[in-house]
Design a protein around this motif. Sequence first.
Motif, PDB file in Angstrom:
ATOM      1  N   VAL A 165       0.863  -1.177   0.000  1.00 22.06           N
ATOM      2  CA  VAL A 165       0.000   0.000   0.000  1.00 22.06           C
ATOM      3  C   VAL A 165       0.900   1.228   0.000  1.00 22.06           C
ATOM      4  CG1 VAL A 165      -1.800   1.273   1.214  1.00 22.06           C
ATOM      5  CG2 VAL A 165      -1.804  -1.238   1.248  1.00 22.06           C
ATOM      6  N   LEU A 184      -7.599   2.028   7.259  1.00 25.60           N
ATOM      7  CA  LEU A 184      -7.895   2.397   5.873  1.00 25.60           C
ATOM      8  C   LEU A 184      -9.365   2.762   5.687  1.00 25.60           C
ATOM      9  CD1 LEU A 184      -5.828  -0.302   3.935  1.00 25.60           C
ATOM     10  CD2 LEU A 184      -5.339   2.143   4.095  1.00 25.60           C
ATOM     11  N   CYS A 189      -9.199   5.517  -0.918  1.00 29.99           N
ATOM     12  CA  CYS A 189      -8.366   4.460  -1.499  1.00 29.99           C
ATOM     13  C   CYS A 189      -8.539   4.409  -3.006  1.00 29.99           C
ATOM     14  CB  CYS A 189      -8.709   3.106  -0.875  1.00 29.99           C
ATOM     15  SG  CYS A 189      -8.242   2.972   0.861  1.00 29.99           S
ATOM     16  N   GLN A 191      -8.343   1.750  -6.056  1.00 26.35           N
ATOM     17  CA  GLN A 191      -8.391   0.309  -6.263  1.00 26.35           C
ATOM     18  C   GLN A 191      -7.967  -0.060  -7.677  1.00 26.35           C
ATOM     19  OE1 GLN A 191     -12.045  -1.565  -5.108  1.00 26.35           O
ATOM     20  NE2 GLN A 191     -11.604  -3.417  -6.279  1.00 26.35           N
ATOM     21  N   VAL A 211     -12.334  -1.585   1.887  1.00 28.42           N
ATOM     22  CA  VAL A 211     -11.906  -0.192   1.726  1.00 28.42           C
ATOM     23  C   VAL A 211     -12.938   0.594   0.926  1.00 28.42           C
ATOM     24  CG1 VAL A 211      -9.479  -0.832   1.849  1.00 28.42           C
ATOM     25  CG2 VAL A 211     -10.594  -0.667  -0.382  1.00 28.42           C
ATOM     26  N   SER A 213     -13.296   2.979  -2.048  1.00 29.52           N
ATOM     27  CA  SER A 213     -12.524   3.351  -3.237  1.00 29.52           C
ATOM     28  C   SER A 213     -13.181   4.519  -3.961  1.00 29.52           C
ATOM     29  CB  SER A 213     -12.397   2.162  -4.200  1.00 29.52           C
ATOM     30  OG  SER A 213     -11.789   1.068  -3.559  1.00 29.52           O
ATOM     31  N   CYS A 233      -4.718   6.259  -0.984  1.00 29.63           N
ATOM     32  CA  CYS A 233      -3.813   5.124  -0.815  1.00 29.63           C
ATOM     33  C   CYS A 233      -4.104   4.088  -1.907  1.00 29.63           C
ATOM     34  CB  CYS A 233      -4.011   4.482   0.552  1.00 29.63           C
ATOM     35  SG  CYS A 233      -3.667   5.573   1.959  1.00 29.63           S
ATOM     36  N   ARG A 235      -3.132   0.191  -3.631  1.00 30.02           N
ATOM     37  CA  ARG A 235      -2.541  -1.129  -3.405  1.00 30.02           C
ATOM     38  C   ARG A 235      -2.010  -1.650  -4.730  1.00 30.02           C
ATOM     39  NH1 ARG A 235      -4.495  -6.264  -1.102  1.00 30.02           N
ATOM     40  NH2 ARG A 235      -2.616  -7.340  -0.435  1.00 30.02           N
TER      41      ARG A 235
END
Length: 296
Positions: A165, A184, A189, A191, A211, A213, A233, A235
């Motif tokens: 991440v 999180l 986020c 994705q 999360v 997104s 953030c 991943r």
Amino acid sequence: MDRFHEMLVFQAVAERGGFAAAARQLGTSAPSVTRAVAALEARLGARLFHRTTRRVQLTDAGDRFLHECRRLLADLAEAEAAAAGTHATPRGRVGVTSSQLFGRGHVGPLLCTLLRRQPLISVHTLFVDRVVNLYEEHMDIAVRLGALAESSLRAVQVGQVRRMVCAAPSYLDAHGVPASPDALAGHACIQFTGQSPGPEWSFGSGRSVRVHSRLTTDSADLAIAAAIAGDGCARLLSYQVAPALASGALVVVLAGFEPPPLPVHVLHHEGRRVSAKVRAVFDHLVEGLRADPALG
């Protein structure tokens, strides 16, 4: 009609998806292709294709026989090449497939180096973010990230990549650094569906977190760009973000919670007497990727 010809015709029909297409590939007529398949089915006492007006599809027996045909025809081609004295000289076309970003950044440069050393080899690449069936899409070698399904393909592991991440320093300054995966839930986020198809992000010890997104994309490039811009953030895999980490545009968070690394393999589908051209490309990729610092 000899068995070798029948097997060649059967394989062409299976791979081209029809009798007319197989006839064009073989330079013969559709009726002759139909007769060859009918003779083969009569000799085997099994129906190899389901035929409709719109499509031709392998039966279960046909699917099993196709794998054996490919193996036998490949072995015959190897024996003929060895007898003709060409087996030891790498020459001809080799198909190589990989995911897009990994292919462009890590596989492609190695192939270009090989072509400068092997003037009789030509390479066709297929860089796509999906699992390619080597037989159906006429590929010889694949570079795959992640656990492998059971198959007859020969695989050699060349390294591994982390699932990490990352976020931009500007985003973390504004929103804080998540101290655990559960944190999180309070962050925006990004994705990347190539790595996390659903909203559940898995971490070590079987832990998963749902999360929120704000951006969901199948493009690693877009996910990286959005993360660098401070949109949240993301991943991603370690090789995908290596340049951004090196420049400081992104930093890793939650490193202590990462799941186990994913293996990276090079695979081919030829038998133990692999052709010289495939062996040359396969060995070059194995050597080059094992030396790649991004896969350590």
